[in-house]
Enzyme design. Structure first.
Site: not given
Ligand code: GLN
Length: 619
Positions: A81, A84, A205, A257, A275
């Site tokens: 993430s 992003k 993605y 988050y 994550v």
């Molecule tokens: N690729 C992960 C997902 O879409 C990224 C999520 C994250 O890092 N919070 O679940």
């Protein structure tokens, strides 16, 4: 024979500090939080479950391009993430803000990152949750088609300052299991947020989430965000300041988050986690932090990473809303030419005019950042005194100009022009970023004069004052030896014998008459024209016109310490030191008089130099 000293090596030098305090602090964080073993490694993407929970790396990148590293900062892991904000910025710059902002919101969702929920307009809440991020990848796919992923990879690589690769296993693992994200993709399509083939968009993605980075990489990427989009290592502007500031905005409101509100309240630094175990924190105008530790808390944020950020923010009081600044430090010196004239040695008529009109040239030497508050303060300080005809702003020590500062500078110049005050700038390199920012605004005002050297600027303004008040600056006037201050007080017989020992020399414009380092074997008396004296590093010591001596230090020292170059055609009387010694034998009292005159001239120069030092140290 003299023995040469032993070579200087690290072991023979006592460094002030083996470790900068910031590095020491990061080491302390590492030691303190290494035992922390709460949380769990993400395994909803099966391949992520293989990460080594012991890994812990902390890296901090400064905006002047230094990177501190402690622990496992070279271990690669997937960006997830943390991609992003970068892809959001890329979408803004690629498709235009209007397009992107019309389909992706910027409100915090309060939901977990993978929530299958859109806002009241059926748009993603923001670009930091999966729905918004998938929408960004979709928009880039619209613009770049099959080249979308490579376009993203290259953009992220520019942030990191090196080519980033992909973890194929993690990509394949998420692609095989990412049905939740697929569901989000179809939801976006049915609501018209993306018009693309959903599997293609999800492929972009998943790949973008599987880009491999290290803690060091994310520190540099964060520092690039903190630096208005200029990578501090490569100095490349990788995205527009608009896109960068908006990426930081959504990081501030939604980067962590459903912990985002708490985070910005307590830590106060825009951040984004992934994550994979990474946390990226970017404190604007200060630093970028990257940490890696795979165990996550219930929100999906790295447990140790959170601790590092909290400790850094608390220890150094870095909360971004806890700031102040004192604009009064931006003026380092403020004077007129009565206190500090140029280094041009003036003739009596010019001196008289300048002594009468010394208040007409005001010099303000600035330092640091030209910001809204600094320029405002300067403009009020300027308004406080008598109105001069010329104002010189010396920007040599200005290190940055904000857009607000540049705009205010332009507005202040406009005011001054309307009052008939001529503005002169000095100390800016035309290639510098500061000049670009300032000239962007001032170019509309027409001709603002700028000189690289402050002294040249002061001299130019003085010349204008001399012209305005009836004087003339006549460069070709010829002066005889009897008018030389160094020879003042010599009787006619002595002067006649002295003249007989001199040779008249002629110089072309730009010709070097004396070079620093050469043997000092003669003294010169400028007869006509103009010469200037400079130190080997280019600093100008004086500009001399007819009637002044140069190279006179040869009477005291065996070597030339400065260069003397003709500004225009010039003529001078030259007497060699050998002939001067002959003269000394003939006329001992006259010679003593010359030495007294020399002492007087040096004392006068010292008084001016002391006044200048005083000006700079007393502010
Ligand atoms: N690729 C992960 C997902 O879409 C990224 C999520 C994250 O890092 N919070 O679940």
């Amino acid at each position: 024979m003299k023995q040469s000293p032993p070579p200087v090596t690290a072991s023979t030098v006592n460094w002030i500090s083996a470790q900068p305090p910031l590095l020491r602090f990061l080491h302390a964080c590492y030691a303190d939080f290494l035992p922390e073993d709460g949380g769990t490694v993400a395994d909803y993407i099966p391949e992520l479950g293989k990460a080594d929970p012991a890994h812990f790396g902390i890296s901090l990148a400064t905006l002047d391009g230094h990177v501190y590293e402690v622990g496992d900062t070279k271990v690669p892991f997937t960006i997830q993430s943390m991609s992003k904000p970068f892809v959001f910025a890329l979408a803004l710059d690629t498709l235009g803000a209007e397009r992107v902002e019309s389909v992706i919101g910027v409100e915090p969702s309060g939901d977990p990152f993978n929530s299958i929920r859109l806002n009241a307009e059926n748009h993603p809440f923001n670009p930091m949750v999966n729905a918004g991020a998938i929408a960004c990848s979709g928009l880039i796919h619209t613009a770049k088609g099959d080249g979308a992923f490579e376009f993203i990879r290259q953009a992220l690589s520019r942030f990191a300052g090196r080519e980033l690769g992909v973890d194929e296993a993690v990509y394949a693992s998420e692609s095989a299991t990412g049905d939740r994200n697929r569901a989000i993709g179809y939801l976006l399509r049915t609501n018209g947020v993306i018009a693309e083939n959903v599997p293609d968009v999800l492929d972009v993605y998943f790949r973008q989430c599987a880009i491999l980075v290290t803690a060091r990489d994310i520190a540099v990427m964060a520092a690039t965000l903190a630096n208005r989009g200029i990578n501090p290592l490569t100095e490349q502007q990788v995205m527009t300041p608009y896109a960068i500031s908006r990426a930081l905005s959504v990081m501030t409101s939604s980067g962590m988050y459903d912990y985002a509100g708490e985070w910005i309240y307590r830590v106060g630094v825009p951040a984004k986690s992934g994550v994979g175990g990474g946390i990226l924190a970017a404190l604007p105008a200060r630093l970028g932090l990257g940490s890696y530790s795979p165990k996550l808390d219930k929100h999906g944020n790295s447990v140790r990473g959170i601790k590092v950020c909290e400790a850094l923010s608390a220890h150094y009081d870095l909360h971004m809303l806890n700031r102040s600044d004192d604009a009064r430090h931006s003026i380092i010196a403020d004077y007129n030419i009565g206190k500090n004239p140029s280094r041009r040695v003036r003739r009596p008529q010019e001196q008289e005019i300048l002594a009468k009109h010394f208040q007409e040239v005001r010099v303000i030497e600035l330092v640091g950042t030209l910001s809204l508050s600094n320029v405002d303060y300067v403009s009020r300080r300027l308004g406080g005194g008598p109105r001069p005809e010329f104002v010189i702003f010396d920007l040599r020590r200005v290190t940055a100009t904000t857009r607000a500062g540049a705009r205010l500078v332009a507005e202040a110049f406009q005011e001054l022009a309307a009052l008939g005050v001529t503005v002169i700038l000095s100390g800016i390199k035309r290639t510098s970023r500061e000049w670009t920012t300032i000239s962007e605004w001032t170019s509309r005002l027409g001709n603002i004069r700028d000189f690289y050297l402050l002294d040249t600027a002061i001299e130019w303004a003085e010349d204008q004052i001399v012209y305005r008040y009836g004087g003339s600056i006549d460069f070709v006037e010829t002066t005889e030896l009897s008018e030389q201050p160094l020879l003042a007080g010599l009787d006619e017989a002595a002067l006649g014998d002295f003249a007989a020992l001199c040779t008249v020399r002629t110089y072309q414009p730009h010709e070097t008459i004396i070079a620093a380092g050469d043997a000092a074997t003669s003294v010169f008396f400028l007869r006509s024209g103009v010469v200037h004296v400079t130190l080997p590093d280019g600093v100008r010591l004086a500009t001399l016109t007819a009637g002044m001596a140069f190279g006179e230090m040869a009477l005291l020292e065996p070597k030339r310490s400065a260069n003397v170059v003709a500004d225009m055609s010039a003529t001078a009387f030259e007497i060699t030191i050998a002939d001067f010694e002959r003269f000394r034998a003939q006329h001992p009292p006259a010679c003593e008089r010359i030495m007294r005159n020399l002492a007087q001239l040096l004392a006068d120069r010292l008084i001016v130099a002391n006044a200048k030092v005083d000006l700079l140290t007393s502010g």
